[in-house]
Motif scaffolding. Structure first.
Motif, PDB file in Angstrom:
ATOM      1  N   TRP A 145      32.263  -7.273  48.376  1.00  0.00           N
ATOM      2  CA  TRP A 145      31.901  -8.722  48.591  1.00  0.00           C
ATOM      3  C   TRP A 145      30.610  -8.748  49.260  1.00  0.00           C
ATOM      4  CZ3 TRP A 145      36.733 -12.043  50.359  1.00  0.00           C
ATOM      5  CH2 TRP A 145      37.766 -11.981  49.366  1.00  0.00           C
ATOM      6  N   ALA A 146      30.383  -8.041  50.281  1.00  0.00           N
ATOM      7  CA  ALA A 146      29.207  -8.117  51.024  1.00  0.00           C
ATOM      8  C   ALA A 146      27.927  -7.658  49.962  1.00  0.00           C
ATOM      9  CB  ALA A 146      28.937  -7.357  52.219  1.00  0.00           C
ATOM     10  N   ASN A 147      28.132  -6.743  49.359  1.00  0.00           N
ATOM     11  CA  ASN A 147      27.035  -6.189  48.298  1.00  0.00           C
ATOM     12  C   ASN A 147      27.019  -7.512  47.076  1.00  0.00           C
ATOM     13  OD1 ASN A 147      26.569  -3.801  49.622  1.00  0.00           O
ATOM     14  ND2 ASN A 147      28.249  -2.727  48.516  1.00  0.00           N
ATOM     15  N   LEU A 148      27.845  -8.089  46.686  1.00  0.00           N
ATOM     16  CA  LEU A 148      27.805  -8.939  45.719  1.00  0.00           C
ATOM     17  C   LEU A 148      27.226 -10.098  46.143  1.00  0.00           C
ATOM     18  CD1 LEU A 148      31.201  -8.359  43.536  1.00  0.00           C
ATOM     19  CD2 LEU A 148      28.961  -7.697  43.054  1.00  0.00           C
ATOM     20  N   THR A 149      27.268 -10.377  47.305  1.00  0.00           N
ATOM     21  CA  THR A 149      26.882 -11.842  47.992  1.00  0.00           C
ATOM     22  C   THR A 149      25.653 -11.834  48.648  1.00  0.00           C
ATOM     23  OG1 THR A 149      28.374 -11.740  49.919  1.00  0.00           O
ATOM     24  CG2 THR A 149      29.340 -12.684  48.057  1.00  0.00           C
ATOM     25  N   GLY A 150      25.234 -10.889  48.941  1.00  0.00           N
ATOM     26  CA  GLY A 150      23.960 -10.266  49.761  1.00  0.00           C
ATOM     27  C   GLY A 150      24.154 -10.800  51.039  1.00  0.00           C
ATOM     28  N   ASP A 151      25.450 -10.829  51.565  1.00  0.00           N
ATOM     29  CA  ASP A 151      25.680 -11.246  52.937  1.00  0.00           C
ATOM     30  C   ASP A 151      26.744 -10.482  53.484  1.00  0.00           C
ATOM     31  OD1 ASP A 151      26.558 -12.852  55.260  1.00  0.00           O
ATOM     32  OD2 ASP A 151      26.779 -14.734  54.120  1.00  0.00           O
ATOM     33  N   GLU A 152      26.151  -9.826  54.705  1.00  0.00           N
ATOM     34  CA  GLU A 152      26.808  -8.679  55.520  1.00  0.00           C
ATOM     35  C   GLU A 152      27.944  -9.397  56.335  1.00  0.00           C
ATOM     36  OE1 GLU A 152      26.732  -5.429  56.084  1.00  0.00           O
ATOM     37  OE2 GLU A 152      26.039  -5.730  54.047  1.00  0.00           O
ATOM     38  N   GLY A 153      28.021 -10.783  56.474  1.00  0.00           N
ATOM     39  CA  GLY A 153      29.128 -11.655  57.001  1.00  0.00           C
ATOM     40  C   GLY A 153      30.640 -11.186  56.353  1.00  0.00           C
ATOM     41  N   PRO A 156      45.616 -15.474  40.631  1.00  0.00           N
ATOM     42  CA  PRO A 156      44.448 -15.831  39.971  1.00  0.00           C
ATOM     43  C   PRO A 156      43.138 -15.930  41.014  1.00  0.00           C
ATOM     44  CG  PRO A 156      45.867 -17.593  39.955  1.00  0.00           C
ATOM     45  CD  PRO A 156      46.594 -16.357  40.306  1.00  0.00           C
ATOM     46  N   THR A 157      42.140 -15.503  40.813  1.00  0.00           N
ATOM     47  CA  THR A 157      40.864 -15.641  41.482  1.00  0.00           C
ATOM     48  C   THR A 157      39.592 -15.620  40.817  1.00  0.00           C
ATOM     49  OG1 THR A 157      40.197 -13.504  41.630  1.00  0.00           O
ATOM     50  CG2 THR A 157      42.045 -13.833  42.981  1.00  0.00           C
ATOM     51  N   SER A 158      38.567 -16.109  41.689  1.00  0.00           N
ATOM     52  CA  SER A 158      37.325 -16.198  41.349  1.00  0.00           C
ATOM     53  C   SER A 158      36.640 -17.150  40.108  1.00  0.00           C
ATOM     54  CB  SER A 158      36.954 -14.467  40.737  1.00  0.00           C
ATOM     55  OG  SER A 158      37.461 -13.689  41.466  1.00  0.00           O
ATOM     56  N   SER A 159      37.327 -18.187  40.201  1.00  0.00           N
ATOM     57  CA  SER A 159      36.889 -19.230  39.041  1.00  0.00           C
ATOM     58  C   SER A 159      35.607 -20.121  39.474  1.00  0.00           C
ATOM     59  CB  SER A 159      38.039 -20.122  38.711  1.00  0.00           C
ATOM     60  OG  SER A 159      38.635 -20.882  39.833  1.00  0.00           O
ATOM     61  N   ALA A 160      35.552 -19.811  40.850  1.00  0.00           N
ATOM     62  CA  ALA A 160      34.204 -20.726  41.592  1.00  0.00           C
ATOM     63  C   ALA A 160      33.629 -19.691  42.721  1.00  0.00           C
ATOM     64  CB  ALA A 160      34.850 -21.834  42.465  1.00  0.00           C
ATOM     65  N   ARG A 161      33.259 -18.457  42.157  1.00  0.00           N
ATOM     66  CA  ARG A 161      32.926 -17.283  42.907  1.00  0.00           C
ATOM     67  C   ARG A 161      31.581 -17.634  43.588  1.00  0.00           C
ATOM     68  NH1 ARG A 161      30.006 -12.932  38.732  1.00  0.00           N
ATOM     69  NH2 ARG A 161      29.168 -14.448  37.597  1.00  0.00           N
ATOM     70  N   MET A 162      31.513 -16.748  44.730  1.00  0.00           N
ATOM     71  CA  MET A 162      30.429 -16.770  45.669  1.00  0.00           C
ATOM     72  C   MET A 162      29.256 -15.680  44.998  1.00  0.00           C
ATOM     73  SD  MET A 162      31.724 -15.964  49.638  1.00  0.00           S
ATOM     74  CE  MET A 162      33.075 -14.834  49.235  1.00  0.00           C
ATOM     75  N   SER A 163      27.997 -16.088  45.237  1.00  0.00           N
ATOM     76  CA  SER A 163      27.120 -15.277  44.850  1.00  0.00           C
ATOM     77  C   SER A 163      25.904 -15.365  45.813  1.00  0.00           C
ATOM     78  CB  SER A 163      26.404 -15.869  43.332  1.00  0.00           C
ATOM     79  OG  SER A 163      26.017 -17.091  43.483  1.00  0.00           O
ATOM     80  N   PRO A 164      24.941 -14.677  45.767  1.00  0.00           N
ATOM     81  CA  PRO A 164      23.825 -14.649  46.629  1.00  0.00           C
ATOM     82  C   PRO A 164      23.026 -16.093  46.898  1.00  0.00           C
ATOM     83  CG  PRO A 164      23.658 -12.630  45.537  1.00  0.00           C
ATOM     84  CD  PRO A 164      24.759 -13.468  44.793  1.00  0.00           C
ATOM     85  N   LYS A 165      22.590 -16.572  47.978  1.00  0.00           N
ATOM     86  CA  LYS A 165      21.928 -17.746  48.216  1.00  0.00           C
ATOM     87  C   LYS A 165      20.795 -17.541  47.092  1.00  0.00           C
ATOM     88  CE  LYS A 165      22.409 -19.551  52.504  1.00  0.00           C
ATOM     89  NZ  LYS A 165      23.064 -20.923  52.266  1.00  0.00           N
ATOM     90  N   PHE A 194      36.508 -15.677  45.651  1.00  0.00           N
ATOM     91  CA  PHE A 194      36.316 -14.457  45.683  1.00  0.00           C
ATOM     92  C   PHE A 194      35.407 -13.747  44.634  1.00  0.00           C
ATOM     93  CE2 PHE A 194      40.960 -13.012  47.103  1.00  0.00           C
ATOM     94  CZ  PHE A 194      40.988 -13.873  47.903  1.00  0.00           C
ATOM     95  N   PRO A 195      34.291 -13.169  45.046  1.00  0.00           N
ATOM     96  CA  PRO A 195      33.306 -12.732  44.021  1.00  0.00           C
ATOM     97  C   PRO A 195      33.820 -11.725  43.023  1.00  0.00           C
ATOM     98  CG  PRO A 195      33.039 -11.980  46.269  1.00  0.00           C
ATOM     99  CD  PRO A 195      33.951 -12.856  46.442  1.00  0.00           C
ATOM    100  N   ALA A 196      34.912 -10.937  43.614  1.00  0.00           N
ATOM    101  CA  ALA A 196      35.524 -10.106  42.679  1.00  0.00           C
ATOM    102  C   ALA A 196      37.143 -10.185  43.194  1.00  0.00           C
ATOM    103  CB  ALA A 196      35.140  -8.767  42.913  1.00  0.00           C
ATOM    104  N   ILE A 197      38.171  -9.979  42.401  1.00  0.00           N
ATOM    105  CA  ILE A 197      39.511  -9.802  42.663  1.00  0.00           C
ATOM    106  C   ILE A 197      39.772  -8.653  43.522  1.00  0.00           C
ATOM    107  CG2 ILE A 197      40.420  -8.250  40.700  1.00  0.00           C
ATOM    108  CD1 ILE A 197      42.718 -10.466  40.483  1.00  0.00           C
ATOM    109  N   THR A 198      40.758  -8.472  44.746  1.00  0.00           N
ATOM    110  CA  THR A 198      40.978  -7.633  45.363  1.00  0.00           C
ATOM    111  C   THR A 198      42.111  -6.945  44.878  1.00  0.00           C
ATOM    112  OG1 THR A 198      42.398  -9.319  46.596  1.00  0.00           O
ATOM    113  CG2 THR A 198      40.078  -8.811  47.524  1.00  0.00           C
TER     114      THR A 198
END
Length: 609
Positions: A136-144, A543-552, A579-583
């Protein structure tokens, strides 16, 4: 059967008479609150509870569903699923025809009750491996979103408690891997004839290794389940987070009202802003509005969150035009990239009569066991239907990886899941009138198929078009095939030799890979619950990821890593849709983690205590 539940409802209703739980908009003390949260599910209740820790912060939660209190079929763990698909506590959804499943239309219910699907799921609690969140951190560019930074939020949401019968599970969990939060988690309280066989097989197996605790950061392996059960009853977000917070005068909860859209308000920093929420108790009722001073928090879930965004003009402008909605913010990814975990059942006849089959066949036994649970929260109904779970990786040299990149988050995440049930868990066939069974469910937990949620019309009371698009990819079909074969290999090990007699049913009759794959197309996803005549969904409700996170700044995605909707002010999304990707795990624990971090982000943004 549930007469005692009616009494419980009355008692709790009396206790909450002065609490901020309403069914009519006229009961609200004001029409303006600091925050308006849409949805009292797993995520929304966390955010409501955390924000109202600051006594100066006023919060309104709007929930379409009913009160969870006093509904025995919600609270009793063994009865998980009996409310589906056609009941007052569910959204009685169906999918679009599934092209890869012989065009079957599948029930696709979600929780429409306080607690959302955390009040209806099968309670298996697995947070997923550290690899999931690092991805998730890699996909969003956010180490948080990396695990090292999320770990405090995991410890904040749940705690391990003793089973209802006080059984000693030393050696079956790692205390340090559990937190101090309100959601109660426990190992099984009623012994199953499967328990020792599952553990003994795993401890002797390289393919199905024993995992002492799935909350350790490595989720590969097999163990007895940890479930969201405390004191012999379900521990949902409504029980753990919302109910204790209702005594706070700054929390207000309006139930039995459906949000119909968000209304644009004055722009903030030049951005379109949506701080007004429209809602109504039903399609024919007058619509009302409330306003958030600070933010609207959309926690309606993977299916309803994109629906509300689209109804508000936030989404793909071309798609919106098809249903006559004017575009306000062009976000093409709204409702796209949905993922879910497909599952099917593998049946085996057994030589033992110590299964749960008789409980579901014999009304007198069922009712006596239910009464035992009602009176003192003991007995077989203190546990969910499942007893063991495993997350298994495909071998690195699997043929599928010659032309498909490994879709897992990393080596500590599985590709498919095994779930054991100590009975016949019916799917496309009803429960046999005689015999005793064990069911091994197989699920694909790293699916590569992508689905969608779209509007069928501009009417907010018309169900959206939900297409999980199961088995659209070669990998998903391959992983399910390998899962079925893995379940058979597990059942053929030495600890099962005196127990399992033979395979049973349509899946059991399939021998070749082609036969297994063909049978899977007619077996996946739907089951019959043993105590219900209604067919229900067992996609594990993920079901997940229908409003997914992405980098700013990214043009794709729906929300930034801070969960604010892209290009919009005053609107944040907090649920599994981000969810940027399902877990590769049961998703309730990740939702709690997301909600706890979101609460911290909101508090920081608005200087709350």
């Amino acid at each position: 059967m549930f007469g005692a539940g009616v009494l419980a409802t009355a008692l709790v209703a009396a206790r909450l008479a002065s609490a901020a739980l309403y069914t009519d908009v006229k009961q609200l003390p004001t029409s303006t609150f600091d925050f308006v949260i849409i949805g009292a599910g797993a995520a929304g209740n966390v955010v409501a509870s955390r924000l109202t820790e600051d006594p100066q912060c006023s919060v309104l939660v709007i929930e379409a569903g009913v009160n969870n209190v006093g509904i025995d079929s919600v609270a009793a763990p063994f009865l998980a699923g009996t409310n589906l698909p056609f009941s007052s506590v569910t959204w009685n959804y169906s999918t679009t025809p599934q092209a890869s499943l012989n065009n079957r239309v599948l029930p696709y219910s979600r929780g429409r009750v306080l607690g959302g699907s955390s009040s209806l799921n099968f309670m298996v609690y697995t947070r997923g491996s550290d690899d999931e969140y690092n991805r998730w951190a890699n996909l969003t560019g956010d180490e948080g979103w990396a695990w090292k930074n999320l770990e405090p939020f995991y410890f904040r949401n749940s705690r391990l408690v003793p089973p209802a019968d006080g059984a000693n599970f030393t050696g079956q969990f790692i205390p340090a891997d559990h937190g101090h939060g309100p959601v109660e988690v426990s190992l099984p309280s009623f012994p199953s004839v499967l328990d020792d066989r599952i553990v003994d097989t795993a401890k002797a197996s390289a393919e199905f290794p024993f995992n002492i605790d799935f909350q350790s950061g490595d989720s590969v392996g097999v163990a007895l389940i940890q479930a969201t059960v405390g004191g012999g009853q379900r521990s949902s977000s409504a029980v753990a987070y919302l109910e204790p917070s209702l005594k706070r005068p700054n929390l207000h909860v309006l139930i039995e009202n459906t949000v119909t859209r968000l209304i644009q308000t004055a722009p903030v920093d030049g951005k379109p802003t949506f701080k007004k929420v429209e809602f109504a108790p039903n399609a024919s009722a007058k619509r009302s509005t409330v306003t958030a001073r600070n933010e609207v928090v959309l926690s309606a879930g993977t299916l309803n969150t994109p629906q509300i965004l689209l109804l508000s003009g936030i989404g793909n402008k071309t798609e919106l035009a098809k249903v006559g909605i004017k575009s306000t913010v062009d976000l093409p990814d709204v409702g796209e990239h949905m993922q879910d975990h497909p599952i099917l059942s593998n049946y085996f006849t057994v030589s033992s009569n110590n299964t749960m089959d008789d409980f579901t066949r014999e009304p007198a036994l069922f009712n006596a066991t239910l009464q035992q649970w009602i009176v003192n929260k003991t007995g077989p109904f203190t546990d969910p239907p499942a007893t063991g779970v495993g997350f298994i990786r495909l071998p690195d040299n699997s043929s599928i990886f010659q032309n498909v990149t490994d879709p897992s988050a990393g080596p500590r995440s599985g590709h498919y899941e095994l779930v054991w049930t100590n009975s016949f868990a019916p799917d496309v066939a009803s429960q046999p009138a005689t015999g005793h069974f064990v069911t091994i469910h197989t699920a694909v937990v790293t699916p590569t198929s992508l689905g969608s949620v779209k509007l069928a019309s501009s009417d907010p009371f018309t169900f959206p078009l939900m297409n999980p698009n199961f088995f659209a990819t070669e990998f998903d079909r391959f992983a399910m095939l390998e899962g079925v074969k893995g379940a058979r290999r597990f059942a053929a090990t030495a600890p099962w030799q005196d127990f399992i007699v033979e395979r049973f049913g349509v899946m059991g009759a399939a021998e070749t890979d082609d036969e297994i794959s063909a049978a899977a197309l007619d077996s996946v996803v739907t089951i019959w619950h043993p105590t219900s005549s209604a067919r229900i969904v067992l996609t594990i409700w993920h079901p997940t990821s229908s409003a997914r996170m992405s980098p700013k700044g990214a043009r794709h995605g729906v929300v930034d890593p801070d969960l604010l909707v892209k290009g919009v002010a005053g609107l944040r999304v907090v649920d599994a849709s981000v969810f940027p990707a399902i877990t590769a795990c049961h998703t309730v624990a990740p939702v709690y983690i997301v909600a706890e971090r979101a609460s911290a982000l909101i508090k920081e943004a608005w200087y709350l205590k």
